[in-house]
Scaffold this motif. Structure first.
Motif, PDB file in Angstrom:
ATOM      1  N   UNK A   3       0.859  -1.176   0.000  1.00  0.00           N
ATOM      2  CA  UNK A   3       0.000   0.000   0.000  1.00  0.00           C
ATOM      3  C   UNK A   3       0.898   1.229   0.000  1.00  0.00           C
ATOM      4  N   UNK A   4       0.765   2.049  -1.019  1.00  0.00           N
ATOM      5  CA  UNK A   4       1.599   3.233  -1.168  1.00  0.00           C
ATOM      6  C   UNK A   4       0.772   4.467  -0.872  1.00  0.00           C
ATOM      7  N   UNK A   5       1.229   5.249   0.096  1.00  0.00           N
ATOM      8  CA  UNK A   5       0.523   6.468   0.477  1.00  0.00           C
ATOM      9  C   UNK A   5       1.258   7.655  -0.134  1.00  0.00           C
ATOM     10  N   UNK A   6       0.524   8.437  -0.913  1.00  0.00           N
ATOM     11  CA  UNK A   6       1.088   9.586  -1.607  1.00  0.00           C
ATOM     12  C   UNK A   6       0.180  10.796  -1.414  1.00  0.00           C
ATOM     13  N   UNK A  53       5.605  12.743   6.770  1.00  0.00           N
ATOM     14  CA  UNK A  53       5.730  13.119   5.354  1.00  0.00           C
ATOM     15  C   UNK A  53       5.298  11.962   4.464  1.00  0.00           C
ATOM     16  N   UNK A  54       5.014  12.282   3.220  1.00  0.00           N
ATOM     17  CA  UNK A  54       4.802  11.275   2.180  1.00  0.00           C
ATOM     18  C   UNK A  54       6.058  11.230   1.312  1.00  0.00           C
ATOM     19  N   UNK A  55       6.277  10.088   0.643  1.00  0.00           N
ATOM     20  CA  UNK A  55       5.458   8.877   0.593  1.00  0.00           C
ATOM     21  C   UNK A  55       5.782   7.928   1.736  1.00  0.00           C
ATOM     22  N   UNK A  56       4.880   6.962   1.905  1.00  0.00           N
ATOM     23  CA  UNK A  56       5.113   5.859   2.826  1.00  0.00           C
ATOM     24  C   UNK A  56       4.576   4.585   2.186  1.00  0.00           C
ATOM     25  N   UNK A  57       5.304   3.513   2.375  1.00  0.00           N
ATOM     26  CA  UNK A  57       4.909   2.218   1.835  1.00  0.00           C
ATOM     27  C   UNK A  57       4.609   1.285   3.002  1.00  0.00           C
ATOM     28  N   UNK A  63       6.322  -0.163   8.023  1.00  0.00           N
ATOM     29  CA  UNK A  63       6.167   1.142   7.385  1.00  0.00           C
ATOM     30  C   UNK A  63       7.520   1.543   6.830  1.00  0.00           C
ATOM     31  N   UNK A  64       7.609   1.631   5.519  1.00  0.00           N
ATOM     32  CA  UNK A  64       8.850   2.030   4.867  1.00  0.00           C
ATOM     33  C   UNK A  64       8.647   3.454   4.379  1.00  0.00           C
ATOM     34  N   UNK A  65       9.442   4.369   4.854  1.00  0.00           N
ATOM     35  CA  UNK A  65       9.230   5.778   4.557  1.00  0.00           C
ATOM     36  C   UNK A  65      10.423   6.367   3.819  1.00  0.00           C
ATOM     37  N   UNK A  67      11.285   8.330  -0.051  1.00  0.00           N
ATOM     38  CA  UNK A  67      11.311   7.769  -1.400  1.00  0.00           C
ATOM     39  C   UNK A  67      12.546   6.905  -1.642  1.00  0.00           C
ATOM     40  N   UNK A  68      13.691   7.273  -1.060  1.00  0.00           N
ATOM     41  CA  UNK A  68      14.891   6.448  -1.233  1.00  0.00           C
ATOM     42  C   UNK A  68      14.781   5.167  -0.420  1.00  0.00           C
ATOM     43  N   UNK A  69      14.265   5.276   0.807  1.00  0.00           N
ATOM     44  CA  UNK A  69      14.065   4.075   1.611  1.00  0.00           C
ATOM     45  C   UNK A  69      13.151   3.080   0.922  1.00  0.00           C
ATOM     46  N   UNK A  70      12.085   3.587   0.318  1.00  0.00           N
ATOM     47  CA  UNK A  70      11.152   2.727  -0.411  1.00  0.00           C
ATOM     48  C   UNK A  70      11.840   2.068  -1.607  1.00  0.00           C
ATOM     49  N   UNK A  71      12.632   2.840  -2.320  1.00  0.00           N
ATOM     50  CA  UNK A  71      13.340   2.304  -3.482  1.00  0.00           C
ATOM     51  C   UNK A  71      14.292   1.188  -3.088  1.00  0.00           C
ATOM     52  N   UNK A  72      15.037   1.385  -2.014  1.00  0.00           N
ATOM     53  CA  UNK A  72      15.966   0.353  -1.558  1.00  0.00           C
ATOM     54  C   UNK A  72      15.216  -0.902  -1.118  1.00  0.00           C
ATOM     55  N   UNK A  73      14.096  -0.718  -0.461  1.00  0.00           N
ATOM     56  CA  UNK A  73      13.279  -1.841  -0.021  1.00  0.00           C
ATOM     57  C   UNK A  73      12.768  -2.637  -1.221  1.00  0.00           C
ATOM     58  N   UNK A  74      12.291  -1.931  -2.231  1.00  0.00           N
ATOM     59  CA  UNK A  74      11.791  -2.606  -3.431  1.00  0.00           C
ATOM     60  C   UNK A  74      12.910  -3.315  -4.186  1.00  0.00           C
ATOM     61  N   UNK A  75      14.093  -2.708  -4.192  1.00  0.00           N
ATOM     62  CA  UNK A  75      15.216  -3.311  -4.911  1.00  0.00           C
ATOM     63  C   UNK A  75      15.624  -4.649  -4.310  1.00  0.00           C
TER      64      UNK A  75
END
Length: 226
Positions: A3-6, A53-57, A63-65, A67-75
């Motif tokens: 779930x991506x919160x923007x 702040x947004x975004x949060x995944x 809770x991954x917050x 944009x860079x943290x989210x990118x690293x998590x997805x990678x």
């Protein structure tokens, strides 16, 4: 499912990064919008993100917050976030970090607003330096890795991180030289077209963001219909 919160499509450049990355790579997620409704949204956004702040995944109870943290998590979980070529991967990761931590004048003087066109006020020295560096990055990436994306033939995180810059370049008519080829290419991507469609249709207007826009220059067109 993720779930991506923007936040608002017109304003939220940080939100755009993971949204366009996940959309372009076909990573399924539930899309939840929490719009900016006032100059300070920290207390409201603390309900879903420790930074306010947004975004949060949200995923698997985490809770991954940021944009860079989210990118690293997805990678760690999906192929395609970074280029496979080692040289392109190293360059892309450096460019992403540079975008994440730098370009303050561009952020402040050319606030993101997808739905308008602006004749900007005379650029400060800092903004001119930011635009020159962006031009250099774009031209380097396209020349070294043969395009059409910044790090080669495939859309990756570096394209997602500069996606908000593409909207800014269009809004303010910034000159990025041969890098305009990438700008045109990413603006034509279906994910970016969908973000832009939503931006034009949304009805939210937040006073602080609109004041920043008015201070950036003269608005020559406003395509927002919501």
């Amino acid at each position: 499912m993720y779930e991506l919160i923007t936040a608002n499509r017109n304003y939220s450049s940080w939100s755009l990064r993971p949204w366009v990355l996940m959309t372009a790579l076909g990573i399924a997620f539930r899309d939840r919008i929490k719009p900016f409704t006032k100059p300070a949204n920290y207390d409201d956004f603390r309900s879903f993100s420790p930074t306010g702040q947004v975004p949060a995944l949200l995923h698997d109870g985490r809770t991954i917050y940021d944009s860079l943290g989210i990118t690293l998590y997805l990678a760690d979980r999906h192929e395609g976030v970074w280029p496979t070529d080692p040289d392109a991967r190293a360059w892309a990761q450096c460019a992403v970090c540079e975008m994440h931590s730098g370009f303050a004048a561009l952020r402040n003087d050319c606030t993101m607003n997808v739905g308008v066109r602006v004749t900007p006020k005379p650029m400060s020295d800092a903004l001119q330096a930011n635009v020159a560096r962006i031009r250099e990055l774009f031209e380097e990436g396209l020349a070294r890795f043969a395009g059409p994306w910044l790090a080669g033939r495939d859309f990756t995180a570096v394209d997602a991180f500069f996606a908000p810059v593409a909207f800014r370049i269009r809004t303010y008519g910034l000159d990025v030289g041969a890098g305009q080829a990438w700008v045109d290419h990413i603006l034509a991507h279906p994910a970016m077209l969908e973000w832009g469609r939503q931006a034009l249709a949304e009805s939210w207007r937040e006073v602080g963001h609109e004041e920043e826009l008015a201070a950036a220059g003269v608005i020559t067109a406003d395509y927002r219909t919501g």
